[in-house]
Enzyme design. Structure first.
Site, short mmCIF file in Angstrom:
data_model
loop_
_atom_site.label_atom_id
_atom_site.label_comp_id
_atom_site.label_asym_id
_atom_site.label_seq_id
_atom_site.Cartn_x
_atom_site.Cartn_y
_atom_site.Cartn_z
N HIS A 1 2.40 53.85 34.58
CA HIS A 1 3.68 53.29 34.17
C HIS A 1 3.97 51.96 34.85
O HIS A 1 4.42 51.02 34.23
CB HIS A 1 4.80 54.27 34.49
CG HIS A 1 6.15 53.80 34.09
ND1 HIS A 1 6.63 53.95 32.80
CD2 HIS A 1 7.12 53.16 34.78
CE1 HIS A 1 7.84 53.43 32.74
NE2 HIS A 1 8.16 52.94 33.92
N HIS B 1 11.65 56.09 26.93
CA HIS B 1 12.12 57.11 27.87
C HIS B 1 11.83 58.48 27.27
O HIS B 1 12.70 59.35 27.19
CB HIS B 1 13.62 56.93 28.18
CG HIS B 1 13.92 57.01 29.64
ND1 HIS B 1 15.03 57.61 30.16
CD2 HIS B 1 13.22 56.56 30.71
CE1 HIS B 1 15.01 57.51 31.48
NE2 HIS B 1 13.92 56.88 31.83
N ASN B 2 10.57 58.65 26.86
CA ASN B 2 10.18 59.81 26.07
C ASN B 2 10.23 61.12 26.84
O ASN B 2 10.92 62.06 26.44
CB ASN B 2 8.76 59.61 25.54
CG ASN B 2 8.64 58.33 24.72
OD1 ASN B 2 9.65 57.81 24.23
ND2 ASN B 2 7.44 57.80 24.60
N ASP C 1 16.17 44.96 38.76
CA ASP C 1 16.72 46.30 38.78
C ASP C 1 15.76 47.23 39.51
O ASP C 1 14.56 46.99 39.53
CB ASP C 1 16.91 46.80 37.35
CG ASP C 1 15.58 46.87 36.61
OD1 ASP C 1 15.00 45.80 36.37
OD2 ASP C 1 15.09 47.99 36.35
N GLY D 1 7.49 43.88 26.21
CA GLY D 1 7.16 45.19 25.67
C GLY D 1 6.96 46.20 26.76
O GLY D 1 7.28 45.95 27.92
#
Ligand SMILES: Nc1ncnc2c1ncn2[C@@H]1O[C@H](COP(=O)(O)OP(=O)(O)O)[C@@H](O)[C@H]1O
Ligand SMILES: [Mg+2]
Lengths: 229, 81, 741, 81
Positions: free
Chosen positions: C54, C100-101, C274, C535
């Site tokens: 990720h 955010h699967n 963030d 993306g």
């Protein structure tokens, strides 16, 4: 005339209201900060839509204690014009500047759509630019817009003409199907007994430009401008 | 001290949440349900000299903020510790 | 260089512990080589998240480079928190889509809500005010017991968060297919606007500059959440990997948006990011890495939600609504003032150094000391083996008698994939911020840019059925559909962001699907001359070894010189003529019709990208010349459905009739998909010019239709239906399935 | 029988509502507040042969619908009548 638009933490439509007043209607409008006491010399104070304090506990329950609310109560007490839109309406109810309360929509879900409203009393500072019984197309967008008040109080409000806007169908008649949130007596907007404080769930500031949801919302702002003379 | 506040929808005020939960439970096959009401449960940890002092603070908190008397009833319990 | 200490109670660090952290033997050895020693437990945790799929993009990075990321409008391509293009009049559009699967499958409301929160932060971290969101959702079939629960939870979560922060959700897409029964997809897009020259970056600079922590306090939320969950195959059974669910607080996010944008104006922000996946660790190391500098953090100063968090937990926490800021030295007070005004505190937790190391202290001791590059640039980069799967035996043709055209049309309108999604989007505030010219329910949303005449058109699309048959052509078709959607609104496709949802990249056939997908996006993006500026990749969308179909989700941002020229999909003038313009003959393969009435063909013919582009340009010109009254892109359900939808004008339904050429293959022509096709309506006087314009561009134009006042839909001799009835079917289908009044 | 269900945010799970109420109470001048948590209070009227039967039904209702085990804890009391 001069307008004041309050920003609470979590206010959302404050900038949209300022845009409608300044850019679309060419009015003078100042932004008011919830921690301030001053109303900046406004002739009409608008409490905008949004989720003040995240709508935690109850919509408007926490915002009502912001410092500026004391000035607004005083201002209203002196007959000043105050309008609460959506969350602003909820705050005014919590602050007891308007009768009743707003609770969870019947469907329990948030609803964003354009609805038809009937002007029930056009002899008020907030509706005088509209015809009695005129139909307005305005958007609603809320999860807690179901208006409630004690039956006896409702009866008196109706008698005194404090119900200014009602949800109706395209035919101008109230019906269960045309009542988006299950409000008692299909009530969408009410005034206080003195008719100088007004709360409504629909958003006139989002019906101020032809390309963005029509111009019916201008009726409300126009009325206030006429009243302020 | 720990104060537990129970805020419930007033008699006669619509409780769509209660109705929805009742429906949902029935559709899950639970029967013999005669009514469901959904309210708020607020737990406060307070520093207070006595149970009375805590009780008194809790009452004021409920009247001023935690409940809206027009649509809600409240009740609370004070537990030492 | 200080050697970090192991803390009491920490397990010994060895290959097994590394494996438990999802690190391979080689990766662990490489970490020891990079450090010249064995990492501490805390450092191991840090590596495990930073080297996770990720955060590191280790399997995808080298392939993503294939996609065109340059163009004269591009101001920021991949590499920052979001991409940015110049949209004129001094405005930049900053946008990105992210997945955010897994979190949404575990806890639909909070998973979807925090997905929205995360993508919003990627946008305002760039100094841009978020002005619009979109959501792309994939659920299992309605027969699956969890689908209703997941659908209502996800939709409530997206609305609950988006509505509360005041960013309108203006478009999206929703699909139901058994292939997603055990692995739903929730992809969230956000677009923001910022003045040219006011773009913020996440590149640290200025040795000695203070590092500020802003936003919610740190708790144990989602430790190893996004990172591990999104980086290892998810077993519904394996509770072990289930993180403590992240709970979103949109109210705090709203305060963060206002405070950060106000702070940006002061010029006192040197860099900002963030704390998303791998929270404090990734934001601090990535900012230092981009700047080629080092950073020092003191965990004792980090605001904590509960006592007793270990350095490991603080560094890996994925608590929401947190930002990390590198401030200009001497201007901290100024920033503190702004955050305090918004009831937030900025806490100084560290500073920028010149030694290119990522050094963390806790309780006065150094608990991690790692070369920044080891966490960022030197993270593993894989070229995983890729191979096409063995050709699947062609699906058996069903013997079920083909339905009549009328039956098929009604069945399609009632199918959740085709039916109105109003039940979903009416739960979203789509008008706040007063920019929404065209909201949900059309081909593309259209926003105006205040103070200008310019408009933006937004759409998000995917086509997993086509991708399942051919991952390359499916990806090409997806980009084409998205581009034609914005063109149908009258906008010129200008930029792309993509979310690549695939299975386990360690399996060669998945890697092959992925690479073919990226190639498809590349070729189509080049054809439309629309760069891919941002993306996100989501791998390991598998449960019990079954992968989802390849699902590249494509969002296209289009530009209108004048938003007054926007075109909607609805017929509006009785008597207008109806034209059908298309780049090729539709086919039943991968169509909704095939999914309802049995597989029909499993090959996708080639797509002529030159014609696709010609169609887009023709539509934009026609809109600008004011030649057309309406334009609707034909997608799920095919031509007949598109004609019906064009009649459902909210301002008052109209009817339409279309003559059919003799010898017309009804099912294929009326219900086929897969080739860009639009349904136009235009007054008689412009029809000649339009026809000629499109024909010379090599496009097929089918005439012989007109808009009627009587609300009936007549197609040749095969369909003659009452549109009010059809609209009822179309509008009631979804609420009906969900069991809502 | 009457079953009272108390649903509270789990230990360690963010409770923004509790925090907001705590802040509000403090700004109203209430001090000595060490923590506020806001949950749900659900009152069910059930037909049940015995307290045990009611308890058993309540537990299943909580597990299946009334509480979300990932982020909430629950507790309930059964009162005859
Ligand atoms: N499929 C993709 N196409 C183009 N850029 C991508 C893609 N996937 C990731 N990126 C870029 O890689 C960077 C890291 O992506 P991501 O980890 O999703 O961002 P964040 O860390 O903000 O969540 C971002 O700049 C993103 O735009
Ligand atoms: Mg980010």
């Amino acid at each position: 005339m001069k307008w004041g638009v309050v920003t609470f933490p979590g206010s959302l439509d404050d900038r949209d209201t300022l845009h409608a007043l300044r850019e679309v209607m060419g009015q003078e409008a100042v932004s008011l900060w919830h921690k301030d006491q001053s109303l900046g010399g406004a002739q009409c104070v608008v409490l905008p839509g949004g989720f003040s304090y995240g709508d935690y506990l109850r919509c408007g329950a926490i915002a009502r204690f912001s410092p500026i609310m004391r000035s607004i109560a005083r201002f209203a007490g002196d007959g000043g014009l105050v309008m609460g839109i959506c969350n602003g309406f909820q705050i005014l109810c919590e602050a007891h500047l308007l009768p009743g309360a707003l609770t969870r929509n019947r469907s329990l879900s948030f609803i964003c759509e354009r609805v038809t409203l009937r002007v029930e009393n056009s002899h008020t500072p907030f509706t005088r630019a509209a015809r009695q019984g005129e139909l307005l197309r305005l958007p609603i967008k809320h999860g807690e817009g179901l208006y409630v008040a004690p039956e006896e109080e409702l009866r008196q409000m109706e008698e005194r003409g404090q119900v200014l806007l009602r949800y109706v169908g395209a035919d101008g008649v109230p019906s269960d199907a045309a009542n988006p949130n299950g409000s008692t007596r299909a009530i969408a907007g009410v005034a206080n007994q003195r008719f100088n404080v007004f709360g409504l769930m629909p958003h006139p500031e989002h019906a101020a430009e032809p390309m963005l949801g029509g111009e019916d919302g201008l009726r409300i702002f126009q009325s206030i401008i006429e009243s302020a003379g | 001290m720990r104060v537990k506040v129970f805020v419930t929808p007033r008699q006669g005020i619509l409780d769509p949440q209660g109705r929805a939960v009742e429906q949902a439970l029935k559709s899950l096959g639970f029967d013999g349900i005669n009514g469901v009401h959904v309210g708020r449960y607020i737990v406060l940890d307070l520093k207070a000299a006595s149970a009375d002092e805590a009780r008194d603070a809790a009452r004021r908190m409920c009247d001023e903020l935690l409940a809206n008397p027009l649509i809600e009833d409240y009740r609370f319990e004070v537990e030492p510790g | 260089m200080s050697r970090p200490v192991a803390l009491p109670g920490e397990p010994p660090v060895d290959h097994d512990l590394a494996a438990a952290h999802g690190l391979t033997r080689d990766e662990f050895d490489r970490i020891r080589a990079l450090l010249g020693r064995t990492p501490t437990y805390t450092e191991l945790g840090v590596f495990s998240v930073m080297w996770s799929e990720h955060c590191s993009y280790k399997s995808s990075r080298r392939h993503l480079r294939m996609m065109p990321a340059r163009g004269e409008r591009v101001v920021q391509g991949p590499g920052e928190n979001a991409g940015a293009i110049d949209v004129g009049d001094g405005w930049l559009a900053v946008f990105k889509i992210e997945s955010h699967n897994h979190p949404s499958f575990v806890e639909p409301y909070q998973g979807a809500a925090t997905g929205v929160g995360g993508i919003l932060r990627d946008i305002f971290t760039m100094g841009a005010r978020p002005v619009a969101s979109m959501d792309s959702l994939k659920f299992g079939s309605f027969d699956h017991p969890r689908t209703r629960y997941l659908l209502s939870g996800v939709v409530a979560g997206i609305g609950g968060y988006g509505n509360c922060v005041g960013v309108p959700t203006v478009a999206g897409e929703t699909m139901f297919d058994p292939a997603y029964n055990a692995n739903i997809l929730v992809n969230a897009f956000c677009l923001g606007l910022v003045r040219r020259g006011e773009l913020l970056s996440a590149r640290a600079s200025g040795v000695g500059n203070p590092v500020l922590y802003v936003g919610s306090a740190t708790g144990r939320d989602g430790i190893h959440g996004a990172s591990l969950l999104a980086s290892a195959e998810f077993h519904a059974t394996s509770e072990s990997k289930r993180p403590t669910v992240q709970v979103g607080d949109p109210f705090t996010e709203k305060l963060l948006i206002e405070a950060c944008l106000e702070a940006a104006k002061t010029g006192a922000i040197v860099a900002i990011q963030d704390m998303g996946a791998a929270g404090l660790t990734s934001s601090s190391s990535e900012m230092a890495g981009r700047g080629g500098l080092g950073i020092e953090l003191d965990l004792d100063r980090v605001p904590l939600r509960e006592p007793g968090l270990t350095p490991y937990e603080i560094l890996l926490s994925e608590s929401q609504e947190r930002m990390l800021i590198v401030a200009a030295r001497g201007r901290v007070g100024e920033l503190e003032g702004i955050f305090t005004k918004w009831d937030l505190h900025a806490v100084e937790i560290g500073r920028i150094t010149d030694d290119r190391r990522w050094r963390v202290r806790a309780g006065g001791k150094v608990v991690a000391d790692i070369p920044v590059a080891a966490l960022t640039d030197d993270a593993p980069l894989y070229d995983r083996p890729a191979a096409p799967p063995p050709k699947p035996a062609t699906a058996p043709r069903t013997t079920a008698a083909a339905p009549s055209a009328s039956e098929a049309l009604r069945a399609l309108l009632a199918s959740p994939n085709v039916a109105s999604k109003r039940w979903i989007f009416r739960q979203y505030d789509s008008i706040v911020q007063s920019n929404t010219v065209v909201g949900p329910g059309g081909d593309a949303a259209v926003l105006r840019i205040k103070g200008t005449h310019r408009g933006l058109a937004l759409t998000v699309d995917s086509n997993p059925r086509a991708c399942a048959i051919d991952p390359y052509l499916g990806a090409v078709a997806t980009v084409c559909e998205a581009a034609i959607n914005v063109a149908a609104a009258g906008a010129r496709p200008a930029g792309i962001t993509n979310c690549l949802n695939y299975g386990n990249p360690e399996r060669p056939e998945i890697m092959w699907q992925f690479i073919r997908g990226v190639e498809g996006i590349r070729d189509a993006a080049l054809a439309f001359d629309a760069p891919v500026v941002s993306g996100n990749v989501s791998f390991y969308n598998e449960t019990e070894g079954r992968a989802i179909p390849p699902t590249p989700t494509i969002a296209v941002v289009g530009l209108l010189d004048d938003f007054h020229q926007r075109v909607t999909q609805f017929f509006s003038h009785p008597g207008d003529l109806v034209l059908i313009v298309r780049t090729g003959r539709p086919q039943l393969a991968a169509s909704e019709y095939a999914s309802l009435f049995g597989p029909d063909g499993d090959a996708l013919g080639p797509i002529d990208l030159a014609r696709e582009r010609a169609l887009a340009e023709g539509l934009v010109d026609a809109a600008q010349a004011g030649l057309i009254s309406s334009c609707h892109d034909v997608s799920d359900g095919g031509l007949a459905v598109a004609l019906a939808e064009a009649c459902f004008n909210p301002e008052g339904p109209l009817g339409a009739e279309l003559a059919l050429a003799p010898g017309f293959d009804t099912a294929r022509e009326l219900f086929g998909e897969g080739r860009s096709t639009v349904v136009l309506s235009a007054p008689l006087e412009s029809v000649v010019r339009l026809t000629e314009r499109f024909r010379t561009a090599g496009l097929e134009v089918i005439a012989g239709g007109r808009v009627t006042r009587p609300t009936r839909l007549r197609i040749g001799s095969v369909i003659d239906e009452d549109l009010l009835e059809l609209r009822e079917i179309y509008e009631r289908a979804l609420p009906g399935r969900i069991g809502d009044r």
